[in-house]
Design a protein around this motif. Sequence first.
Motif, short mmCIF file in Angstrom:
data_model
loop_
_atom_site.label_atom_id
_atom_site.label_comp_id
_atom_site.label_asym_id
_atom_site.label_seq_id
_atom_site.Cartn_x
_atom_site.Cartn_y
_atom_site.Cartn_z
N ILE A 16 3.44 10.98 -6.30
CA ILE A 16 4.23 11.55 -7.43
C ILE A 16 3.37 12.14 -8.46
O ILE A 16 3.68 13.31 -8.93
CB ILE A 16 5.17 10.40 -7.89
CG1 ILE A 16 6.26 9.99 -6.91
CG2 ILE A 16 6.03 11.03 -9.14
CD1 ILE A 16 7.26 8.84 -7.41
N GLN A 17 2.43 11.36 -8.77
CA GLN A 17 1.39 11.74 -9.64
C GLN A 17 0.63 13.16 -9.26
O GLN A 17 0.59 13.94 -10.16
CB GLN A 17 0.41 10.65 -10.14
CG GLN A 17 0.95 9.62 -10.74
CD GLN A 17 -0.25 8.36 -11.12
OE1 GLN A 17 -1.37 8.58 -10.51
NE2 GLN A 17 -0.03 7.60 -12.01
N LYS A 18 0.26 13.37 -8.09
CA LYS A 18 -0.28 14.35 -7.62
C LYS A 18 0.51 15.54 -7.60
O LYS A 18 0.19 16.73 -7.96
CB LYS A 18 -0.96 13.99 -6.17
CG LYS A 18 -1.85 13.04 -6.05
CD LYS A 18 -2.38 13.01 -4.53
CE LYS A 18 -3.61 11.77 -4.34
NZ LYS A 18 -4.03 11.56 -3.04
N ILE A 19 2.02 15.28 -7.26
CA ILE A 19 2.90 16.49 -7.28
C ILE A 19 3.14 16.93 -8.74
O ILE A 19 3.03 18.25 -9.07
CB ILE A 19 4.28 15.99 -6.69
CG1 ILE A 19 3.99 15.62 -5.21
CG2 ILE A 19 5.20 16.99 -6.84
CD1 ILE A 19 5.29 15.22 -4.65
N ALA A 20 3.10 16.10 -9.68
CA ALA A 20 3.10 16.45 -11.00
C ALA A 20 1.97 17.28 -11.52
O ALA A 20 2.07 18.17 -12.15
CB ALA A 20 3.47 15.20 -11.86
N VAL A 21 0.82 16.39 -11.02
CA VAL A 21 -0.52 17.36 -11.58
C VAL A 21 -0.30 18.92 -10.93
O VAL A 21 -0.86 19.79 -11.67
CB VAL A 21 -1.55 16.62 -11.28
CG1 VAL A 21 -2.90 17.49 -11.37
CG2 VAL A 21 -1.55 15.34 -12.00
N ASN A 52 0.91 -1.26 0.08
CA ASN A 52 0.08 -0.11 -0.10
C ASN A 52 0.63 1.29 0.18
O ASN A 52 0.65 2.22 -0.54
CB ASN A 52 -0.88 0.02 1.26
CG ASN A 52 -2.07 -0.87 1.14
OD1 ASN A 52 -2.43 -1.38 -0.09
ND2 ASN A 52 -2.55 -1.27 2.16
N ALA A 53 2.02 1.04 0.72
CA ALA A 53 3.00 2.53 0.68
C ALA A 53 3.52 2.61 -0.63
O ALA A 53 3.73 3.73 -1.12
CB ALA A 53 3.85 2.04 1.73
N PHE A 54 3.89 1.38 -1.29
CA PHE A 54 4.35 1.64 -2.65
C PHE A 54 3.39 2.48 -3.35
O PHE A 54 3.73 3.31 -4.31
CB PHE A 54 4.98 0.48 -3.17
CG PHE A 54 5.55 0.61 -4.73
CD1 PHE A 54 6.73 1.02 -4.96
CD2 PHE A 54 4.65 0.15 -5.75
CE1 PHE A 54 7.30 0.83 -6.03
CE2 PHE A 54 5.05 0.16 -6.91
CZ PHE A 54 6.38 0.58 -7.24
N VAL A 55 2.21 1.88 -3.40
CA VAL A 55 1.11 2.41 -4.30
C VAL A 55 0.97 3.92 -3.86
O VAL A 55 0.72 4.77 -4.95
CB VAL A 55 -0.22 1.46 -4.27
CG1 VAL A 55 -1.34 2.06 -5.08
CG2 VAL A 55 0.18 0.08 -4.81
N GLU A 56 0.66 4.21 -2.60
CA GLU A 56 0.27 5.40 -2.36
C GLU A 56 1.44 6.46 -2.75
O GLU A 56 1.06 7.60 -3.03
CB GLU A 56 0.20 5.68 -0.67
CG GLU A 56 -1.10 4.82 -0.32
CD GLU A 56 -1.40 4.61 1.19
OE1 GLU A 56 -0.28 5.08 1.96
OE2 GLU A 56 -2.31 4.12 1.73
N GLY A 57 2.82 5.94 -2.70
CA GLY A 57 4.09 6.78 -3.05
C GLY A 57 4.07 7.10 -4.64
O GLY A 57 4.03 8.46 -4.97
N PHE A 58 3.52 6.23 -5.41
CA PHE A 58 3.53 6.58 -6.75
C PHE A 58 2.29 7.45 -7.09
O PHE A 58 2.25 8.52 -7.83
CB PHE A 58 2.97 5.15 -7.47
CG PHE A 58 2.75 5.17 -9.06
CD1 PHE A 58 3.81 5.65 -9.82
CD2 PHE A 58 1.46 5.05 -9.27
CE1 PHE A 58 3.56 5.52 -11.26
CE2 PHE A 58 1.42 5.20 -10.79
CZ PHE A 58 2.25 5.52 -11.68
N TYR A 59 1.35 7.18 -6.27
CA TYR A 59 -0.03 8.45 -6.53
C TYR A 59 0.35 9.63 -5.92
O TYR A 59 -0.05 10.60 -6.62
CB TYR A 59 -1.17 7.77 -5.63
CG TYR A 59 -1.83 6.69 -6.15
CD1 TYR A 59 -1.92 6.38 -7.64
CD2 TYR A 59 -2.69 5.58 -5.40
CE1 TYR A 59 -2.57 5.39 -8.20
CE2 TYR A 59 -3.29 4.62 -5.91
CZ TYR A 59 -3.10 4.56 -7.44
OH TYR A 59 -3.99 3.52 -7.77
#
Length: 303
Positions: A263-268, A254-261
């Motif tokens: 990064i996406q939120k920061i890029a957006v 879950n931590a890996f998936v949340e970290g990927f999300y």
Amino acid sequence: MKTTYIKLSLSAVLLLGIYSCKKGEVATIERADPYITDSTVAVSDSVSSAASMTVKDKQFIKTADVNMEVKDVYEATISIEKTVQDLGGFVTHSNLHSNVISEDTYNTSGDEAMMIKKYQSENAMQVRVPTEKLGELLTLINDKKLFLNFRNINAEDVTSNIRYAEMEEKRIKKTSENIDQLKANKDKVKLDNDNMTEGNLQQLANMDTADNIKYSTVDIYIKEPKLRIAEIAVTNTRNIDHKYKFNFIYDAKNAFVEGFYLIQKIAVGLITVWPLILILGIILYFLRKRKPTQPAHTKTHEQ
């Protein structure tokens, strides 16, 4: 003086004779049933005299209020309800509940625990029985007590009320006859309607009075004198919480998936504020361009 002395002597003899007769009657009762104590006889006589009182040409509405302590509230409640039913009465209210004083849970193993509850049970009841059975009911209820806090018996004389109700019925009937003789108009309709309403209310009052005379109302409050303890087997919730509190593989995934999300939120977020970033870049460009450069000989002198 002599005549007075003779009268006093005769009075004393008569009193001694009456006392001897009464004593003989009491002795006869005790021999008939040696297990009946004086207190039991007194209680029974008291209940029967107060609750079963009848007076010629008198009508009474009888009620009673009993407050006592019993060994087991639930058992006493069932017994009282059955007694009321056997006497031809019915229960109108029964509020049996337990007041929890304390509640603690003790773990006995990794999976099991024991809940200890300290509580006190009580019940507030209201029953109605035929008036002629009131004394019998109070006597049977008295057998369930450990301690009697109080018992009130009330007999309200409603003879005058009944007589007044009869006179009111005659008046309402006479008023109805007088209204019938009036000419038909709006006032007659209103008078007739008001008189009928008054007659209905009077009939309702008469029915309530007759019902209260036929059935006596008894309020009963019973409770247990001491606290009771309940032992209830439950699950060891603390151990269950520890068992499922942390799962490394699941939480790492879950931590890996949340970290990927993230990064996406920061890029957006950066894309969203691109105008601010562009303006900030232009400002920095012009600031650097306007910054004066130092001469070369100055650098050589300093060296």
